[in-house]
Design a protein around this motif. Structure first.
Motif, PDB file in Angstrom:
ATOM      1  N   MET A 141      40.993  37.010  61.705  1.00 35.67           N
ATOM      2  CA  MET A 141      39.651  37.376  62.213  1.00 35.67           C
ATOM      3  C   MET A 141      38.647  36.232  61.991  1.00 35.67           C
ATOM      4  O   MET A 141      37.461  36.458  61.865  1.00 35.67           O
ATOM      5  CB  MET A 141      39.137  38.643  61.515  1.00 35.67           C
ATOM      6  CG  MET A 141      39.930  39.899  61.808  1.00 35.67           C
ATOM      7  SD  MET A 141      39.022  41.400  61.374  1.00 35.67           S
ATOM      8  CE  MET A 141      38.851  41.206  59.611  1.00 35.67           C
ATOM      9  N   GLU A 142      39.115  35.034  61.971  1.00 31.98           N
ATOM     10  CA  GLU A 142      38.470  33.731  61.743  1.00 31.98           C
ATOM     11  C   GLU A 142      38.812  33.246  60.349  1.00 31.98           C
ATOM     12  O   GLU A 142      38.324  33.730  59.337  1.00 31.98           O
ATOM     13  CB  GLU A 142      36.943  33.685  61.949  1.00 31.98           C
ATOM     14  CG  GLU A 142      36.453  32.228  61.923  1.00 31.98           C
ATOM     15  CD  GLU A 142      34.972  32.003  62.285  1.00 31.98           C
ATOM     16  OE1 GLU A 142      34.323  32.908  62.818  1.00 31.98           O
ATOM     17  OE2 GLU A 142      34.494  30.891  62.003  1.00 31.98           O
ATOM     18  N   SER A 143      39.657  32.220  60.392  1.00 30.88           N
ATOM     19  CA  SER A 143      40.142  31.600  59.156  1.00 30.88           C
ATOM     20  C   SER A 143      39.497  30.235  59.010  1.00 30.88           C
ATOM     21  O   SER A 143      38.579  29.889  59.754  1.00 30.88           O
ATOM     22  CB  SER A 143      41.662  31.473  59.244  1.00 30.88           C
ATOM     23  OG  SER A 143      41.991  30.573  60.292  1.00 30.88           O
ATOM     24  N   PRO A 175      22.989  20.847  67.450  1.00 31.79           N
ATOM     25  CA  PRO A 175      22.609  20.700  66.039  1.00 31.79           C
ATOM     26  C   PRO A 175      22.474  22.038  65.297  1.00 31.79           C
ATOM     27  O   PRO A 175      22.267  23.085  65.927  1.00 31.79           O
ATOM     28  CB  PRO A 175      21.245  20.010  66.114  1.00 31.79           C
ATOM     29  CG  PRO A 175      20.722  20.318  67.469  1.00 31.79           C
ATOM     30  CD  PRO A 175      21.901  20.470  68.371  1.00 31.79           C
ATOM     31  N   HIS A 176      22.591  21.983  63.979  1.00 36.36           N
ATOM     32  CA  HIS A 176      22.467  23.173  63.123  1.00 36.36           C
ATOM     33  C   HIS A 176      22.102  22.681  61.724  1.00 36.36           C
ATOM     34  O   HIS A 176      22.609  21.647  61.297  1.00 36.36           O
ATOM     35  CB  HIS A 176      23.808  23.926  63.110  1.00 36.36           C
ATOM     36  CG  HIS A 176      23.726  25.326  62.571  1.00 36.36           C
ATOM     37  ND1 HIS A 176      23.565  25.597  61.233  1.00 36.36           N
ATOM     38  CD2 HIS A 176      23.762  26.521  63.195  1.00 36.36           C
ATOM     39  CE1 HIS A 176      23.521  26.912  61.066  1.00 36.36           C
ATOM     40  NE2 HIS A 176      23.633  27.495  62.240  1.00 36.36           N
ATOM     41  N   PRO A 177      21.246  23.428  61.015  1.00 39.29           N
ATOM     42  CA  PRO A 177      20.828  22.938  59.696  1.00 39.29           C
ATOM     43  C   PRO A 177      21.910  23.029  58.619  1.00 39.29           C
ATOM     44  O   PRO A 177      21.870  22.304  57.628  1.00 39.29           O
ATOM     45  CB  PRO A 177      19.652  23.858  59.338  1.00 39.29           C
ATOM     46  CG  PRO A 177      19.847  25.087  60.165  1.00 39.29           C
ATOM     47  CD  PRO A 177      20.531  24.641  61.421  1.00 39.29           C
ATOM     48  N   VAL A 235      28.873  26.249  73.875  1.00 39.55           N
ATOM     49  CA  VAL A 235      28.143  25.493  72.858  1.00 39.55           C
ATOM     50  C   VAL A 235      28.518  25.974  71.459  1.00 39.55           C
ATOM     51  O   VAL A 235      28.713  27.170  71.234  1.00 39.55           O
ATOM     52  CB  VAL A 235      26.625  25.611  73.105  1.00 39.55           C
ATOM     53  CG1 VAL A 235      25.852  24.763  72.119  1.00 39.55           C
ATOM     54  CG2 VAL A 235      26.313  25.172  74.531  1.00 39.55           C
ATOM     55  N   LYS A 236      28.624  25.034  70.547  1.00 40.11           N
ATOM     56  CA  LYS A 236      28.964  25.373  69.158  1.00 40.11           C
ATOM     57  C   LYS A 236      28.591  24.209  68.258  1.00 40.11           C
ATOM     58  O   LYS A 236      28.817  23.062  68.619  1.00 40.11           O
ATOM     59  CB  LYS A 236      30.487  25.633  69.053  1.00 40.11           C
ATOM     60  CG  LYS A 236      30.976  26.073  67.682  1.00 40.11           C
ATOM     61  CD  LYS A 236      30.530  27.468  67.342  1.00 40.11           C
ATOM     62  CE  LYS A 236      30.853  27.866  65.909  1.00 40.11           C
ATOM     63  NZ  LYS A 236      29.890  27.325  64.933  1.00 40.11           N
ATOM     64  N   ASN A 237      28.074  24.511  67.121  1.00 38.52           N
ATOM     65  CA  ASN A 237      27.926  23.455  66.112  1.00 38.52           C
ATOM     66  C   ASN A 237      29.177  23.426  65.241  1.00 38.52           C
ATOM     67  O   ASN A 237      29.811  24.456  65.019  1.00 38.52           O
ATOM     68  CB  ASN A 237      26.714  23.725  65.201  1.00 38.52           C
ATOM     69  CG  ASN A 237      26.702  22.772  64.007  1.00 38.52           C
ATOM     70  OD1 ASN A 237      27.252  23.084  62.952  1.00 38.52           O
ATOM     71  ND2 ASN A 237      26.142  21.589  64.176  1.00 38.52           N
ATOM     72  N   VAL A 275      23.829  33.053  67.027  1.00 40.66           N
ATOM     73  CA  VAL A 275      23.293  31.759  67.431  1.00 40.66           C
ATOM     74  C   VAL A 275      21.863  31.601  66.926  1.00 40.66           C
ATOM     75  O   VAL A 275      21.088  32.559  66.920  1.00 40.66           O
ATOM     76  CB  VAL A 275      23.366  31.596  68.970  1.00 40.66           C
ATOM     77  CG1 VAL A 275      22.389  32.493  69.721  1.00 40.66           C
ATOM     78  CG2 VAL A 275      23.169  30.125  69.375  1.00 40.66           C
ATOM     79  N   ARG A 276      21.544  30.403  66.489  1.00 39.49           N
ATOM     80  CA  ARG A 276      20.169  30.100  66.056  1.00 39.49           C
ATOM     81  C   ARG A 276      19.377  29.644  67.277  1.00 39.49           C
ATOM     82  O   ARG A 276      19.601  28.544  67.793  1.00 39.49           O
ATOM     83  CB  ARG A 276      20.205  29.001  65.002  1.00 39.49           C
ATOM     84  CG  ARG A 276      21.036  29.396  63.791  1.00 39.49           C
ATOM     85  CD  ARG A 276      20.202  29.372  62.578  1.00 39.49           C
ATOM     86  NE  ARG A 276      21.011  29.556  61.388  1.00 39.49           N
ATOM     87  CZ  ARG A 276      20.550  29.358  60.173  1.00 39.49           C
ATOM     88  NH1 ARG A 276      19.317  28.931  59.997  1.00 39.49           N
ATOM     89  NH2 ARG A 276      21.313  29.581  59.139  1.00 39.49           N
ATOM     90  N   ARG A 277      18.483  30.504  67.731  1.00 41.80           N
ATOM     91  CA  ARG A 277      17.651  30.203  68.902  1.00 41.80           C
ATOM     92  C   ARG A 277      16.743  29.013  68.620  1.00 41.80           C
ATOM     93  O   ARG A 277      16.204  28.860  67.525  1.00 41.80           O
ATOM     94  CB  ARG A 277      16.784  31.416  69.251  1.00 41.80           C
ATOM     95  CG  ARG A 277      17.538  32.495  70.018  1.00 41.80           C
ATOM     96  CD  ARG A 277      16.697  33.734  70.162  1.00 41.80           C
ATOM     97  NE  ARG A 277      17.344  34.690  71.061  1.00 41.80           N
ATOM     98  CZ  ARG A 277      16.938  34.924  72.306  1.00 41.80           C
ATOM     99  NH1 ARG A 277      15.868  34.315  72.803  1.00 41.80           N
ATOM    100  NH2 ARG A 277      17.593  35.795  73.055  1.00 41.80           N
TER     101      ARG A 277
END
Ligand SMILES: NCCC[C@H](NC(=O)CCC(=O)O)C(=O)O
Ligand SMILES: NC(=O)OP(=O)(O)O
Length: 316
Positions: A141-143, A175-177, A235-237, A275-277
């Motif tokens: 379920m996401e490793s 980008p993502h913090p 899209v994905k960081n 997702v971070r808007r």
């Protein structure tokens, strides 16, 4: 299907996508299949979609569902062999996996990477220890390195929405913090390599994913160039793979806005969520008709349902 750890557990991709689309039309057609069977959902990390869609999928197959949050309300698990357990861990994976296998016919696990210990993450030690010491099929379920239920939902979504036989699909870094895992990008890449699509990856130089995953997929460092004539923008960081788990670039010019979408072929915007808007994507894009993120999240149910159906058929 014996288990679902990675998309390599899918033999015939066309067939499984078609079956998921049929289940979407008639979700209760196999409600006897899972009768008196129990799935255990084990979470070491947060989740909204995976938790709810996998439960819903199991219930539509007539299964019972039990859920445990290892981060909050289970004993701290020890994974190392031979440890003198006089520290913070309370229970060894050897007993825990064997015990959970007494209660469940299928075990589904969410366990993110450390993003500090590359070797440990690449070894998928949580998933593989459950596999080793448990005695029932495992669903990922996401490793640390893969999110195959998401990738199957993405494949269903693209199949349903494509307007040409061979659409152009672009995976773009944004980008993502925080330092985020590679799992979603890895599984999406492997899935697109198996589909009949024209697939391109774009990210800043130095943000290459594991080359064993990307193989010969074209990588374009100029985002605008990559987006030209695209039909789907995914899209994905992800954090840096070479400087493992580091955030070395936060360039806001990579955030998806109308400017980027303008050069595409009226592309659909995809993201696995959450997702971070206005960091990953501007409101103007995610709130527009181009965005298919809700349809994509809906398909998580049928992705999980087709996988559980096939595992149940294998158990019989
Ligand atoms: N399951 C979907 C994505 C999960 C995870 N995202 C996150 O951790 C987001 C965290 C944040 O935005 O603070 C990832 O990137 O793999
Ligand atoms: N896309 C996805 O896996 O969402 P959750 O992290 O909320 O489960």
């Amino acid at each position: 299907m014996k288990e679902y750890l990675d998309i390599s557990d899918i033999n015939n991709l066309h067939e499984i996508i078609d079956e998921a689309i049929s289940l979407k039309k008639a979700p209760y057609s196999f409600e006897e299949l899972g009768k008196h069977k129990t799935i255990g959902l084990l979470f070491f990390n947060s989740s909204l979609r995976t938790r709810l869609s996998t439960q819903k999928a199991a219930q539509q197959l007539g299964m019972h569902c039990i859920v445990i949050n290892f981060g909050a309300d289970a004993w701290g698990l020890e994974f190392e062999d031979g440890t003198v357990m006089n520290g913070s861990t309370t229970e060894h994976i050897k007993e825990a996996a064997a015990v959970i296998s007494q209660y469940c016919d299928i075990i589904a696990i969410r366990a993110f990477p450390t993003l500090t210990d590359k070797e440990k993450d690449l070894s998928e030690h949580v998933l593989n220890n459950f596999k080793k010491y448990g005695s029932v099929p495992i669903v990922n379920m996401e490793s640390a390195t893969a999110h195959p239920l998401q990738a199957l939902a993405d494949a269903i979504t693209i199949t349903e929405l494509k307007k040409t036989a061979k659409p152009k699909v672009v995976l773009s870094w944004a980008p993502h913090p925080k330092a985020l895992p590679h799992a979603v990008a890895n599984s999406f890449t492997k899935m697109m390599q198996r589909m009949d699509v024209d697939f391109v990856i774009t990210h800043p130089e130095g943000y290459e994913l594991n080359p064993e995953v990307t193989k010969d997929t074209p990588i374009v460092y100029d985002q605008e160039e990559a987006f030209k004539d695209a039909d789907f923008i995914y899209v994905k960081n992800w954090s840096n793979y070479k400087e493992y788990g580091k955030v070395v670039n936060n360039d806001p010019s990579w955030t998806i806005s109308n400017k980027q979408m303008a050069v595409t072929n009226n592309a659909k915007f995809m993201h696995c969520l959450p997702v971070r808007r206005n960091v990953i994507v501007a409101d103007e894009v995610i709130d527009s008709d181009a965005s298919v993120v809700i349809e994509q999240a809906n398909n998580r149910t049928y992705s999980a349902q087709v996988v559980l159906k096939r595992i149940l058929e294998h158990l019989k």
